[in-house]
Structures are given as structure tokens and as C-alpha cells.
Design a protein around this motif. Structure first.
Motif, mmCIF file in Angstrom:
data_model
loop_
_atom_site.group_PDB
_atom_site.id
_atom_site.type_symbol
_atom_site.label_atom_id
_atom_site.label_comp_id
_atom_site.label_asym_id
_atom_site.label_seq_id
_atom_site.Cartn_x
_atom_site.Cartn_y
_atom_site.Cartn_z
ATOM 1 N N UNK A 1 0.717 -1.211 0.044
ATOM 2 C CA UNK A 1 -0.088 0.004 0.102
ATOM 3 C C UNK A 1 1.034 1.390 -0.007
ATOM 4 N N UNK A 2 0.178 2.328 -0.347
ATOM 5 C CA UNK A 2 0.992 3.719 -0.187
ATOM 6 C C UNK A 2 1.361 3.997 1.396
ATOM 7 N N UNK A 3 2.525 4.572 1.478
ATOM 8 C CA UNK A 3 3.241 4.865 2.631
ATOM 9 C C UNK A 3 4.073 6.187 2.583
ATOM 10 N N UNK A 4 4.193 6.849 3.553
ATOM 11 C CA UNK A 4 5.269 7.901 3.895
ATOM 12 C C UNK A 4 6.468 7.396 4.909
ATOM 13 N N UNK A 5 7.571 7.790 4.605
ATOM 14 C CA UNK A 5 8.733 7.562 5.373
ATOM 15 C C UNK A 5 9.215 9.075 6.078
ATOM 16 N N UNK A 6 9.221 8.973 7.435
ATOM 17 C CA UNK A 6 9.574 10.415 7.945
ATOM 18 C C UNK A 6 10.782 10.262 8.734
ATOM 19 N N UNK A 7 11.853 11.174 9.081
ATOM 20 C CA UNK A 7 12.780 10.657 9.945
ATOM 21 C C UNK A 7 13.270 12.122 10.755
ATOM 22 N N UNK A 8 13.834 11.734 11.918
ATOM 23 C CA UNK A 8 14.669 12.909 12.666
ATOM 24 C C UNK A 8 15.785 11.936 13.176
ATOM 25 N N UNK A 9 16.754 12.594 13.794
ATOM 26 C CA UNK A 9 17.951 11.933 14.355
ATOM 27 C C UNK A 9 17.585 11.087 15.401
ATOM 28 N N UNK A 10 16.388 11.182 15.943
ATOM 29 C CA UNK A 10 15.934 10.170 16.967
ATOM 30 C C UNK A 10 14.860 9.205 16.803
ATOM 31 N N UNK A 11 14.258 9.089 15.303
ATOM 32 C CA UNK A 11 13.205 8.378 15.254
ATOM 33 C C UNK A 11 13.209 8.228 13.707
ATOM 34 N N UNK A 12 12.645 6.808 13.485
ATOM 35 C CA UNK A 12 12.287 6.318 12.072
ATOM 36 C C UNK A 12 10.727 6.061 12.211
ATOM 37 N N UNK A 13 10.111 6.903 11.085
ATOM 38 C CA UNK A 13 8.571 6.690 11.215
ATOM 39 C C UNK A 13 8.140 6.292 9.807
ATOM 40 N N UNK A 14 7.145 5.057 9.765
ATOM 41 C CA UNK A 14 6.733 4.712 8.621
ATOM 42 C C UNK A 14 4.925 4.870 8.923
ATOM 43 N N UNK A 15 4.429 5.903 8.078
ATOM 44 C CA UNK A 15 3.047 6.099 7.965
ATOM 45 C C UNK A 15 2.041 5.612 6.899
ATOM 46 N N UNK A 16 1.225 4.949 7.258
ATOM 47 C CA UNK A 16 0.482 4.420 6.264
ATOM 48 C C UNK A 16 -1.276 4.913 6.348
ATOM 49 N N UNK A 17 -1.777 5.611 5.492
ATOM 50 C CA UNK A 17 -3.110 6.111 5.898
ATOM 51 C C UNK A 17 -4.085 5.044 5.939
ATOM 52 N N UNK A 18 -3.806 4.044 4.937
ATOM 53 C CA UNK A 18 -4.894 3.005 4.767
ATOM 54 C C UNK A 18 -4.153 1.763 4.650
ATOM 55 N N UNK A 19 -4.276 0.906 5.747
ATOM 56 C CA UNK A 19 -3.468 -0.305 5.961
ATOM 57 C C UNK A 19 -4.418 -1.672 6.051
ATOM 58 N N UNK A 20 -4.066 -2.785 5.126
ATOM 59 C CA UNK A 20 -5.301 -3.730 5.377
ATOM 60 C C UNK A 20 -5.335 -4.442 6.666
ATOM 61 N N UNK A 21 -6.334 -4.861 7.136
ATOM 62 C CA UNK A 21 -6.220 -5.271 8.223
ATOM 63 C C UNK A 21 -5.880 -6.836 8.241
#
Length: 671
Positions: free
Chosen positions: A41-61
Motif C-alpha cells: 500500500x502507499x506509505x510515507x517515511x519520515x525521520x529525525x535524528x531520534x526516530x524513524x517513522x512509517x506512516x500508512x493512511x490506509x493499511x489492510x487489516x
């Protein structure tokens, strides 16, 4: 049914450079894991020096239900005399059914055992733990570390893990850390973790707790702050893109600040000051009226109302670095530029010292000076022999990236000829994809000699690039030779250089090096590979001439009507198969019978009798033979019963082919 999925991996501060090297691969690796688990599915990846974040607006259950098809042994092997063999029994066991439940399917080569079953999709929350662990273990940052009593390792210790599917905390564990709905604020806001109930709550609370999660926002904020500083102080900040990305990666709440250093340090070469600030402190250089000022820009990761102490602290840290640089600089000037120390500095095992390398480069440079008709041969030798002298300086020992640059300054201070000190500065150019090139032919000779000796020398001792490994930058050296030759229109012929000078490099395999070099040409020239192959088929080895032939031929190949040309020249290629085109071919005009062959010969003689200024003109004239060639093929019977006429007609086509092959071997072109 879908729900939002948020994954946050909390870490201790990530080192920027290894992280940025892996950054282009991170999203691809997670996408691959999603695909393998049928949860793409579509997702976004964000980061700061203290965190790695994967964000999925719609994820299959859960995974989609699927059909699994399984194929076994051929039926004639699976059954003997109507009874199942071990092959059938084993396949049935693998499928989880009895032999009687197996089917048969013909795949075109006889029937094989076959079983089809419906596979119910697994709930995604049951898969996420393994997926996250696989993802983190796939990340390659180079060096890694262990912490506490753990035997596994990562680039930095994992301190938290949040996995929220909708409002549910999914059970997971990473490096001994269990999942929760907690995250951490900016260090200057609070050391106490905060909780959140869903993804929207997470993003909102991060913002309120001093963390700008989105790297694009941090980058935009830094640039806006820099513009404000420029406007307020009437200065211009040099935006180094690599440094900017590094600063984005090490900040959660960036603030650009302007600091200063003592003006006395402006006596140092600009590159020394900029290197001190950029490499060691991550400061941006500041200019006014195109001159370096005694200011710098530091991007703070602090969240405070008063930055005065932060500015003062950075100024205090920079001063001793510049003071050391000034000490090295004045010492080097006092000692002068000498290459004697190079005799004790090993280049590469089997290739002697750096002094030996300079002597080899001097021989190459002398040859190139004659080839390019450069008269200042004494200066050429001096430039080569002084080119690596700054490797013995205190400044280059401290700032290794300034080799060549410091030699330029020291030679200039010693009042060497401008050609000499400019060539020393430019000897390593081009040093990157978009790098500048040497500014003149004199400097080009020094740069070419350095690169050619690297290729011939390192190939002679077996230091040859393999796969992605190229520790000595030989691919870059080959590309540099090509770029310099084209830029300054220099007749560089590596094959001829090896023939004349290669005896000094024992163990050098000419074919191996030329094959490597020609292989690089296919990476360097942005043309249809068959066009380059055709030009190389002309036996052309002069790099500049190769480029000119490509510039002339490639537009023709890309043109809409080239398919019509290619049809004609396929017929040419078919006829020359039986001709030795390496020999002198003669046309006996007394044997010409048909009007079409006479017209072709007349037109061909007209074309080859002219002198052409460019390859474009010559190719236009040669391709202009198409009507006569088509008429010849359509109306003239080449395989005449008279052997002399037959040979004569083949020679006509052979000579046309030979005329083309002076520029390119047209039979190699495919579209």
C-alpha cells in the motif's frame, strides 16, 4: 477493511552521513517487505535524528485470500503400475492432503501432479512484528553497535517502539523493546515520554513537544531562516546541498544562527576556512560582495528563547581550529614546497613512492605536450614534479581534502609561473559528476597524466575495479580522461599511449585496460549503445574523434526516417558478408552494364571526391546514396554468372560500406 498504521522506531541520535547514504534505500526495503507479505500500500517515511517513522493512511487489516497452485512430479514417475511412488506420497504430504486428493495438469510436456488450494489471508497485526524486525535488520549503515547485554546490533540503540493500527497498539518487540503508544519530545522540552491514542494525536503532540517530524519542513524552515539572515545582514550564504541534508538529518527543531570569528583568520586561504567550518563544525560559509566574510551560519537543534550562549559556544569552538590552521599555513610557507619527502611516501605496493609516480606522470606529460603541441615543456615537468608536494605539508596532513589546493597557494606564494600553480590546483579535475574541468590545455596535460598513470599503474599490479568496488576511483579516472579530451578537443588515444609508454608498467595487460576503458564509454556517452559500438567499429581510438562521430551519427539514428535507411543498409550488410572489406577493393568501370550500377558508381565517386569539414556533412552525403543504392538492389542482379561482373558489383557495395566505416560500422546499428 483498512485502518491507519503508524510505526515509530525511537533511537539514540543517528549519525547523519551513514544514515543519508542508506536513505535512498529505506523506502524500497519497506515496500519490498509489504509486497512479500501481500500488504502493499502507499506509505510515507519520515525521520529525525531520534526516530524513524512509517506512516500508512490506509493499511489492510488482513492479507487478501489467495489461490496457491502447487506442481509435483510427472505422473509417469508419480505412479508405477497404478500405485503411488514416493514422489506422489511426498508431494501429497507437502500439500497437506492425501494422494487421492491430488489432481493432474498438462503443462505441454505431459501431465504432472497438481494441487490448488485456497489460502486464507493472515491478519496483518500477526505479521507486523516479523516485518518490522526484518525491515530494521535489512538497513545497512555500515558500522553497527551492541548495547547492554544484547548480542544483536544496530547503528544506534533502540529506545522505543510504537505500532498503532487504528487505535490499537499492536504487539511487537524490537531489540528487546516492546511496542507501546509512547514517544519522546525534543530533549529541551522534556525527557518524559508522552502517550498518544491514534496517529493524528501522535503528529499533533510531536509538534507541540518541539519536534518537526517532516524533513521537508525542516529543510524549508532552515532555508527561510537563512534568507532572513541574508536580508538583515546584507550577506550571501553558500548553500552546500550535502551539508544542508546533513543538517536536516541531525535536527528536530532547527534554528539558523549567524556567528563570527576574528578577521585575522581571513589571511588563510578561503578553502581552509570553509573546510574547517564545514567538515568539522557543519557551518555554512558567508560571503559579501563575493568575498568570504568572518561570519558563519550554524544550525542549532536547541529549543530556547536566548541563543546567545549557543552562538558564543560555537564561536569558541571554531577559534582554536582556525588558529591551528594558521599555524600550519605559516609553517608550510616557511618550509616551502618541496617534493623530496615524496620519496618516502609509498603510492601503492608494487608502484614505488609518490615521487616515482610523479616521474612516471612526467613521462606521460612530456608525450602529451608533444602531441598537443604545447611548447612549455620545462614548465610541464616542473608542474608534474611539484603536483604532489603538498602531501608533505602540515596543512594537507590535517585537511586531506585540500591536496592540490594548498599546493596551488604555496606555489603561487613561491612566485612559480601561473601555468604551474594553476595546473597544480586543477590536477584532480574533474573530481565528480558535475565537477569543473581543467581550464586550459596545460592544466589538462597534468590532469590527464595523473589519471592515465593511475589506470596503467594500478592495472599493472592487479588493482582492478570489480563489481561495485573501485577503491582507487579508476572508473572516475576514465570518465575524467574522456571529459577533458572532449572539452579541450584533445586527440587522446589511450591505446597509442600504452603502445608507446606501456613498457614502463610491467604486468600491464593492454587488452584488459582498453576493454575496461571502452566499457566506460558506454556509461559516459548518452547514445544508443549500438551507435557507440558502430563508431568503435570504425577502429577509431581518438576520444575526441569518437565524440564527434557520435555527435554526427546519433541524431541521424534518432531521426524518424532512419528505419528507411536501416532497411537499405541491412541489404548492404548482407552483401559484404562474402567480401574481405579489410582489403583494397577495386571497381572496374568497363564491367558496368546496368544503368543503376553506373549511376551508383558515378554518385559514389562524386561523394568520396569531396573534402568534408565535419562528419555531419560527410554522413549526409553518404546517406544521400540511398536512392542509388535502392535502385541498385532492386534492379541489378549481383550474383551474375560472369565471375568478374559479380565480383565487381560486390566491390561497389563493399566500397560504399568502407566509406561509411571510416566513420562508423553501419551494420552494427540496431534500432
Amino acid at each position: 477493511m483498512n485502518k491507519p498504521l503508524l510505526i515509530e522506531i525511537g533511537v539514540e541520535e543517528l549519525p547523519a552521513i551513514p544514515f543519508l547514504k542508506e536513505l535512498p534505500n529505506i523506502e524500497k526495503k519497506w515496500e519490498k517487505i509489504l509486497e512479500e507479505n501481500r500488504l502493499l500500500c502507499e506509505f510515507d517515511f519520515f525521520y529525525t535524528p531520534r526516530r524513524l517513522v512509517l506512516w500508512h493512511r490506509e493499511f489492510q487489516l488482513k492479507q487478501e485470500d489467495s489461490i496457491q497452485e502447487m506442481y509435483g512430479a510427472p505422473v509417469k514417475i508419480a505412479f508405477k503400475e497404478g500405485k503411488p511412488t514416493n514422489a506422489a506420497i511426498g508431494f501429497a504430504k507437502k500439500c497437506g492432503v492425501s494422494v487421492e486428493e491430488l489432481d493432474k495438469k498438462d503443462q505441454g510436456k505431459g501431465e504432472v501432479l497438481y494441487y490448488k488450494k485456497e489460502v486464507t489471508g493472515t491478519a496483518s497485526k500477526e505479521l507486523l512484528n516479523d516485518m518490522i524486525n526484518e525491515f530494521v535488520n535489512s538497513l545497512n549503515f555500515g558500522k553497527s553497535m551492541r548495547w547492554a547485554d544484547r548480542s544483536d546490533s544496530f547503528i544506534r540503540p533502540i529506545r522505543s517502539l510504537a505500532v498503532l493500527l487504528g487505535e490499537e497498539v499492536v504487539e511487537a518487540e524490537l531489540f528487546g523493546v516492546k511496542s507501546s503508544n509512547h514517544s519522546f519530545s525534543h530533549r529541551m522540552v522534556s525527557y518524559t515520554p508522552f502517550s498518544f491514542d491514534f496517529a493524528g494525536d501522535y503528529f499533533c503532540k510531536l509538534d507541540k513537544n518541539g519536534v518537526i517530524l517532516y524533513p521537508d519542513e525542516r529543510r524549508k524552515l532552515i532555508l527561510e531562516q537563512m534568507k532572513q539572515i541574508e536580508a538583515k545582514n546584507g550577506v550571501k550564504i553558500e548553500i552546500d546541498k550535502e551539508l544542508l541534508e546533513e543538517v536536516v538529518a541531525i535536527t528536530e527543531y532547527p534554528t539558523a544562527l549567524i556567528g563570527s570569528f576574528d578577521k585575522e583568520f581571513l589571511e588563510l586561504p578561503e578553502e581552509v576556512i570553509v573546510s574547517s567550518m564545514k567538515e568539522h563544525q557543519r557551518y555554512f560559509a558567508v560571503y559579501k560582495d563575493e568575498q568570504l566574510t568572518n561570519n558563519f551560519i550554524v544550525v542549532s537543534n536547541s529549543k530556547t528563547e536566548d541563543f546567545s550562549q549557543i552562538i558564543a559556544g560555537n564561536e569558541k569552538v571554531l577559534r582554536p581550529r582556525l588558529a591551528d590552521a594558521m599555524f600550519f599555513y605559516k609553517n608550510d610557507i616557511k618550509n616551502g614546497l618541496s617534493n623530496e619527502g615524496l620519496k618516502k611516501l609509498v603510492f601503492v605496493e608494487g608502484l614505488g613512492s609518490m615521487y616515482d609516480k610523479c616521474e612516471r606522470e612526467a613521462i606521460i606529460a612530456d608525450y602529451l605536450a608533444d602531441l598537443f603541441n604545447v611548447k612549455e615543456k620545462d614548465l610541464i615537468k616542473k608542474a608534474v614534479m611539484l603536483s604532489k608536494a603538498d602531501l608533505m605539508s602540515e596543512m594537507v596532513y590535517e585537511f586531506t581534502d585540500l591536496q592540490g589546493i594548498m599546493g596551488y597557494y604555496y606555489a603561487k606564494i613561491a612566485q612559480e609561473d601561473k601555468l604551474v600553480y594553476t595546473a597544480i590546483k586543477e590536477q584532480y579535475l574533474p573530481d565528480g559528476e558535475d565537477s569543473e574541468l581543467p581550464s586550459n590545455t596545460f592544466s589538462s596535460i597534468i590532469a590527464l597524466s595523473y589519471k592515465i598513470d593511475n589506470l596503467m599503474g594500478l592495472f599493472s599490479v592487479g588493482k582492478i575495479p570489480t563489481g561495485s568496488k573501485d577503491p582507487f576511483g579508476l572508473r572516475r579516472a576514465a570518465a575524467g580522461i574522456v571529459k577533458i579530451a572532449i572539452e579541450h578537443k584533445l586527440p587522446v588515444n589511450l591505446s597509442a599511449i600504452i603502445d608507446i609508454l606501456g613498457s614502463s608498467y610491467k604486468g600491464l595487460d593492454k587488452k584488459q585496460l582498453i576493454d575496461f576503458f571502452n566499457e566506460r564509454l558506454f556509461k559516459i556517452f548518452d547514445v544508443n549503445p549500438s551507435v557507440l559500438k558502430a563508431v568503435l567499429g570504425s577502429k577509431e581510438e581518438n576520444i575526441y574523434e569518437i565524440s564527434q562521430k557520435l555527435c554526427a551519427l546519433n541524431p541521424i539514428v534518432l531521426s524518424d526516417n532512419f528505419k528507411e535507411y536501416s532497411t537499405t543498409f541491412k541489404r548492404v550488410a548482407n552483401i559484404i558478408k562474402d567480401i574481405d572489406v579489410e582489403t583494397q577493393l577495386n571497381i572496374d568501370e568497363t564491367l558496368l552494364e546496368d544503368k543503376e550500377e553506373k549511376e551508383l558508381v558515378v554518385k559514389f565517386n562524386e561523394v568520396i571526391s569531396k573534402n568534408y569539414v565535419t562528419y555531419e556533412e560527410e554522413l549526409d552525403a553518404l546517406f544521400g546514396l540511398k536512392p542509388q543504392l535502392d535502385n541498385f538492389f532492386d534492379n541489378v542482379f549481383v550474383n551474375h554468372e560472369n565471375e568478374k561482373i559479380k565480383t565487381n558489383r560486390k566491390n561497389i557495395i563493399g566500397k560504399v560500406y568502407q566509406a561509411f566505416r571510416k566513420i562508423a560500422d553501419i551494420k552494427e546499428i540496431t534500432i
